[in-house]
Write a protein that holds these residues in place. Structure first.
Motif, PDB file in Angstrom:
ATOM      1  N   ARG A 185      -3.746   5.751  -5.842  1.00 31.27           N
ATOM      2  CA  ARG A 185      -2.763   6.507  -6.625  1.00 31.27           C
ATOM      3  C   ARG A 185      -1.698   5.575  -7.173  1.00 31.27           C
ATOM      4  N   TYR A 242       6.659  12.909  -7.637  1.00 28.51           N
ATOM      5  CA  TYR A 242       5.533  12.776  -6.712  1.00 28.51           C
ATOM      6  C   TYR A 242       5.674  13.664  -5.475  1.00 28.51           C
ATOM      7  N   LYS A 252      -4.246   2.615  -0.838  1.00 26.16           N
ATOM      8  CA  LYS A 252      -4.064   3.991  -1.300  1.00 26.16           C
ATOM      9  C   LYS A 252      -3.082   4.120  -2.460  1.00 26.16           C
ATOM     10  N   TYR A 253      -2.155   3.165  -2.568  1.00 24.50           N
ATOM     11  CA  TYR A 253      -1.111   3.267  -3.586  1.00 24.50           C
ATOM     12  C   TYR A 253      -0.871   1.922  -4.265  1.00 24.50           C
ATOM     13  N   ASN A 281      -9.172   5.015 -10.329  1.00 21.95           N
ATOM     14  CA  ASN A 281      -9.546   6.406 -10.068  1.00 21.95           C
ATOM     15  C   ASN A 281      -8.465   6.957  -9.155  1.00 21.95           C
ATOM     16  N   ARG A 282      -7.678   7.897  -9.640  1.00 22.92           N
ATOM     17  CA  ARG A 282      -6.526   8.377  -8.882  1.00 22.92           C
ATOM     18  C   ARG A 282      -6.911   9.024  -7.556  1.00 22.92           C
ATOM     19  N   ASP A 283      -8.147   9.460  -7.424  1.00 21.29           N
ATOM     20  CA  ASP A 283      -8.587  10.046  -6.153  1.00 21.29           C
ATOM     21  C   ASP A 283      -8.711   8.976  -5.074  1.00 21.29           C
ATOM     22  N   ASP A 284      -8.850   7.731  -5.492  1.00 19.51           N
ATOM     23  CA  ASP A 284      -8.999   6.632  -4.537  1.00 19.51           C
ATOM     24  C   ASP A 284      -7.704   5.834  -4.375  1.00 19.51           C
ATOM     25  N   LYS A 334      -9.948  -1.127  -3.339  1.00 15.52           N
ATOM     26  CA  LYS A 334     -10.481   0.093  -2.739  1.00 15.52           C
ATOM     27  C   LYS A 334     -11.200  -0.229  -1.435  1.00 15.52           C
TER      28      LYS A 334
END
Length: 568
Positions: free
Chosen positions: A38, A470, A17-18, A33-36, A12
């Motif tokens: 994915r 997606y 991002k992915y 945390n999927r918000d951070d 992070k």
């Protein structure tokens, strides 16, 4: 703090991002945390590696792929190999059996380090949670410095699930200077730049061969300035396409065997490079295909070679002057000293007129096939129609084989930069779709068009479902000739007959609909433009299945005999 938590926090910190993979290593995915960050779950770890590659090519940041140990790791190898040969920063985070189980035939146990060494810049095992932060920082450093490339951390279960034992606070600082490429730019020795300037200014017919290193260094502005200052033609390698706009008056196209047949623009590049007395290689590995079996440029030419990797200098050509440096910095240095020595920019010369003449002759030669109304559709007609959809933002992604060669030869990008993405390092068929998906996630506002053959698409079409799940709106064009086209034509040319290269007629438009995407099949030239308009406006992953003429060979020099036989 557990090793997995430290790994996640540090990822992070680097701005990741992915994660492209199949939900393993599980301890890492548990922390997400999927918000951070994915997770992008795919159908094959090869797809994960190729998506990470595509993402890295567009963002110039390492793409991250994951895999379970054993068969998951073996599936990654093809994608890592392409990233390795094409010098793309990809970081693999894979699980590994714990040290105490090594050699006991533990489930899915393999010597993963030995397997991965030939296709990575660096690979290691991480045995304890205390090692996790520093090994990840090292991975980023190695992936993004010097000649970029893939690295892999084999993370044991103990390393991820156990607590870090250090008494002091855990260092989770991300070294952000190593978060993108090129992380460290190395300047050239001034004396060598001075000598290079002398050679270029004294040359009667100088030229540049720009490779993928120019793209990786984002050195196109400096390259164009150098070329314009001394009116020097610029050819590119396949991975160097985009180093100069294809429409520039000094651009001669992509050189080499695969683009220099009678229908290929590369014949212009080959002629100009072959006649040059001084050739400046920049960021190229001087490989077999790009140099037409190391015959172009001539070995009589004076060679200057700028590369970040000293091992590439003199590898295949006797080099008069080698310069180890970052392409952008070295070109800027070269421009500065040449402008000091040259009173004013050179005007267009007889060589620029020759470039224009040769290019026009090529356009006239291919005009009949580019305007062909025959069915099955001539691929050159498809390229002509597709060209009208290419704007300043469009990214075109291809498989290897014919799909890439028609684009390299026929599609023109009016702006410099990495507008073309293709697996031309290793020449793999199959990565087209996953490379495109990674590119689109990297640049969600830009149109991404994927061009693949029916043979290559067979490797990866299951991940159309990934695109639908997606909501990744890429447009996929399948050149469907119901066979392995390159292979069949190669066997006919060199072995007198093709043995077993044909496929059944599969409607990939219908298949796309089954996999929750938009799909259509077209059989006539008049259908091309309406199909492209519909696909690119619907904001969904879309497949256009184009029935193309199986007897039209690609723009490869050694397939010209097939074209001659067809016209008799």
């Amino acid at each position: 703090m557990k090793g997995a938590k430290a790994l996640y926090q540090l990822l992070k910190g680097y701005g990741v991002k992915y994660l492209f993979g199949m939900d393993s290593p599980e301890s890492l995915y548990k922390e997400l945390n999927r918000d951070d960050i994915r997770p992008i779950t795919v159908h094959d770890e090869r797809t994960a590696a190729h998506m990470a590659d595509g993402y890295a090519r567009v963002t110039y940041r390492p793409g991250i792929c994951t895999a379970i140990h054993g068969p998951g790791v073996t599936n990654l190898i093809t994608g890592l190999a392409e990233a390795y040969v094409s010098c793309i920063p990809v970081i693999g985070l894979v699980s590994a059996v714990d040290l105490e189980l090594v050699g006991k035939h533990a489930i899915q146990e393999l010597d993963q380090v030995s397997l991965l060494k030939p296709v990575t810049k660096w690979v290691t095992r991480v045995e304890t949670p205390d090692q996790v932060p520093e090994m990840l920082r090292k991975a980023f450093r190695i992936a993004t410095t010097g000649k970029p490339g893939p690295v892999v951390l084999n993370l044991t279960y103990n390393a991820l699930k156990n607590e870090i034992e250090k008494k002091t606070s855990v260092n989770l600082k991300a070294e952000l200077e190593f978060g993108s490429v090129p992380a460290i730019r190395i300047a050239a020795e001034p004396d060598r730049i001075s000598k290079a300037a002398n050679l270029l200014l004294k040359a009667q017919k100088p030229c540049v061969v720009a490779g993928g290193g120019v793209i990786q260094s984002q050195a196109w502005t400096e390259l164009i300035e150098l070329a314009e200052t001394i009116a020097m033609p610029v050819a590119t390698t396949m991975l160097g396409k985009g180093a100069i706009p294809d429409t520039h008056y000094l651009a001669v196209g992509v050189m080499g065997t695969y683009t220099s047949g009678t229908t290929g623009r590369g014949q212009v590049a080959n002629k100009i490079v072959a006649e040059s007395d001084v050739v400046l290689f920049i960021g190229t590995q001087t490989d077999q295909v790009d140099t037409t079996n190391w015959t172009i440029p001539s070995h009589d030419s004076t060679i200057i070679h700028i590369d970040i990797d000293p091992e590439e200098i003199g590898r295949n050509y006797t080099t008069t002057l080698g310069i180890v440096a970052d392409a952008k910095i070295a070109l800027a240095q070269l421009v500065a000293i040449i402008k000091e020595r040259l009173p004013k920019q050179r005007k267009k010369t007889t060589r620029t007129k020759k470039i224009a003449q040769l290019t026009q002759e090529w356009r006239e030669f291919i005009a009949s096939e580019s305007n062909s109304t025959t069915t099955p559709i001539n691929p050159q007609r498809l390229m002509k129609e597709l060209q009208t959809f290419i704007d300043s933002d469009t990214i075109v992604v291809t498989d290897a084989s014919y799909s890439s060669l028609w684009v390299l030869s026929h599609i023109e990008f009016a702006n410099p930069g990495r507008r073309f993405i293709g697996p031309r390092g290793l020449g793999i068929i199959g990565p087209g779709l996953p490379l495109a998906l990674g590119a689109k996630l990297a640049a969600p506002t830009k149109p991404v068009i994927c061009i693949t053959g029916d043979g290559g698409f067979g490797y990866s079409y299951s991940d159309l479902e990934t695109a639908a799940r997606y909501e990744i709106p890429v447009t996929v064009i399948v050149l469907n000739n119901r066979m392995l086209g390159f292979q069949k034509h190669y066997e006919r040319t060199f072995y007198e007959k093709a043995v077993e290269c044909d496929f059944l007629d599969i409607n990939f438009g219908q298949l796309a609909e089954t996999l929750k995407c938009s799909g259509q099949r077209i059989k006539t030239p008049d259908e091309i433009t309406p199909a492209l308009k519909a696909a690119m406006k619907n904001n969904r992953p879309s497949v256009i299945d184009v029935i193309i003429d199986p007897d039209v060979p690609g723009p490869i020099s050694y397939f010209d005999s097939m074209r001659e036989d067809k016209t008799k």
